[in-house]
Design an enzyme around this catalytic site. Structure first.
Site, mmCIF file in Angstrom:
data_model
loop_
_atom_site.group_PDB
_atom_site.id
_atom_site.type_symbol
_atom_site.label_atom_id
_atom_site.label_comp_id
_atom_site.label_asym_id
_atom_site.label_seq_id
_atom_site.Cartn_x
_atom_site.Cartn_y
_atom_site.Cartn_z
ATOM 1 N N GLU A 38 67.173 3.135 49.734
ATOM 2 C CA GLU A 38 66.910 1.862 50.109
ATOM 3 C C GLU A 38 67.983 0.859 49.664
ATOM 4 O O GLU A 38 68.557 -0.058 50.301
ATOM 5 C CB GLU A 38 65.532 1.539 49.912
ATOM 6 C CG GLU A 38 64.542 2.055 50.600
ATOM 7 C CD GLU A 38 64.557 1.692 52.150
ATOM 8 O OE1 GLU A 38 65.215 0.841 52.454
ATOM 9 O OE2 GLU A 38 63.633 2.345 52.833
ATOM 10 N N TYR A 121 62.016 -7.109 50.344
ATOM 11 C CA TYR A 121 62.182 -5.961 51.073
ATOM 12 C C TYR A 121 61.861 -4.564 50.336
ATOM 13 O O TYR A 121 61.299 -3.808 51.033
ATOM 14 C CB TYR A 121 63.403 -6.133 51.879
ATOM 15 C CG TYR A 121 63.861 -4.796 52.817
ATOM 16 C CD1 TYR A 121 63.031 -4.679 53.948
ATOM 17 C CD2 TYR A 121 64.566 -3.862 51.963
ATOM 18 C CE1 TYR A 121 63.094 -3.139 54.472
ATOM 19 C CE2 TYR A 121 64.892 -2.498 52.858
ATOM 20 C CZ TYR A 121 64.257 -2.361 53.810
ATOM 21 O OH TYR A 121 64.358 -1.037 54.458
ATOM 22 N N ASP A 139 63.461 -6.334 57.285
ATOM 23 C CA ASP A 139 64.653 -6.428 57.154
ATOM 24 C C ASP A 139 65.044 -7.266 58.505
ATOM 25 O O ASP A 139 64.303 -7.574 59.548
ATOM 26 C CB ASP A 139 65.185 -4.992 57.058
ATOM 27 C CG ASP A 139 65.074 -4.307 58.267
ATOM 28 O OD1 ASP A 139 64.611 -4.437 59.139
ATOM 29 O OD2 ASP A 139 65.825 -3.030 58.175
#
Length: 342
Positions: A38, A121, A139
DNA sequence: CACGCGTGGCT
DNA sequence: TAGCCAAGCGT
């Protein structure tokens, strides 16, 4: 008030089960693996991440090794990926996990978000994907998908829009929270494409999509960039002749404020001597020059910072139009920028 | 909240 | 060829 998003949950999950791509970081739900991926994927395309991800995990297979890695070795692993504070934050977070969490990866969104480099996020992504906590992970892909489904004309570049979408998604998070978040992102990347025509014919949300029904997929999402304005400094003169008439001139008939009138002015700020020289070049003989005020005027694309001077001259000339204050007010269109100085 | 942070792909 | 664009986080 827009309607609930809940009808999209089932078709989206079913579509994801059939269409999810095989990616290196989807082989398991190890928080460490998901975390590294991520972070690498922030602002970075999948193709760019591929090579780095495998090499990084080979060199630093777990939180402990990351927490102890030599700084140069760490940066070498990140070299070329960009946004290097991501790498530095990874190590910082690994140290925190080691020292504050006994080496066990935090599981809750609220704890994850405290770690360096993990924001709204990423905390949502890890908490949902690894632990199925019912939190959204919004996102750019998700914003685009939701904007189209809702037919929303909100500017998706504004933080407020992201907040609103997050709140709406919170209400519909299913048990399979991680799959749902991944599905939204995957749909955005594979089907609900940003440029050109999105692949609406193969979209599982077609019958729920307002933009599709109204033929607005090209107009939505709305992305209004905040114009970064240039700055322009100006010295502006209110010049009066012995009869009390004010000098004005007509602006060019193209460009900014075309065809309107203005007070005589020059680019930049200047010393008294320079101001004298400017007036002399205009063939004016100043009796005195008095700074009166400064003002800022904001256009869409430019900020004018103006310093105004009241100049009394011995006589008028033909370079300018000399008008009474009354006539100026009633007969000559004068932009607000200059009105501010009168 | 606006801005800076890297790089690569696109026009 | 240079300029635009991507869409997370920290400050």
């Amino acid at each position: 008030m827009s309607k609930s998003l809940s009808p999209i949950v089932e078709p989206l999950l079913n579509w994801f089960d059939q269409n999810k791509r095989v990616l290196p970081w989807r082989q398991d739900k190890e928080p460490y693996h998901v975390w590294i991926s991520e972070i690498m994927l922030q602002q970075t395309r999948i193709e760019a991440v591929m090579g780095y991800y495998a090499r990084f995990l080979e060199a630093l297979p777990d939180v402990e090794s990351l927490s102890k890695v030599d700084d140069d070795a760490l940066m070498k692993l990140w070299e070329g990926l960009g946004y290097y504070s991501r790498a530095r934050n990874l190590k910082k977070a690994a140290i925190v996990i080691t020292e504050e969490y006994g080496g066990e990866f935090p599981q809750a969104f609220i704890e994850l978000k405290k770690l360096p480099g993990i924001g709204e996020y990423t905390a949502g992504a890890i908490a949902s994907i690894c632990f199925d906590e019912k939190v959204p992970a919004v996102d750019g892909n998700v914003l685009r998908v939701i904007a189209r489904v809702q037919g929303s004309r909100d500017n998706v570049l504004l933080p407020q829009t992201k907040k609103t979408v997050t709140e709406q998604l919170k209400k519909i998070m299913p048990q399979r929270a991680g799959a749902f978040n991944e599905a939204l992102m995957e749909l955005g990347e594979l089907v609900c494409l940003p440029n050109g025509a999105p692949l609406c014919e193969s979209c599982p949300l077609q019958e729920h999509c307002t933009a599709y029904k109204k033929g607005l997929t090209e107009q939505i999402p709305v992305r209004v960039k905040k114009m970064k304005r240039k700055r322009a400094d100006k010295s502006v003169f209110m010049i009066t002749d012995p009869d009390g008439r004010i000098a004005i001139e007509k602006r060019p008939d193209t460009g900014l404020l075309s065809g309107m009138y203005q007070l005589p002015n020059v680019e930049g700020f200047h010393t008294d001597d320079e101001l004298q020289e400017i007036l002399r070049q205009w063939e004016l003989v100043p009796i005195d020059i008095v700074f009166t005020k400064e003002a800022k005027h904001v256009f869409t694309h430019i900020d004018w910072y103006m310093k105004a001077y009241h100049v009394t001259v011995t006589e008028h000339n033909d370079r300018f139009i000399w008008v009474t204050e009354d006539k100026l007010k009633n007969s000559y269109p004068l932009p607000t920028a200059f009105q501010k100085l009168l």
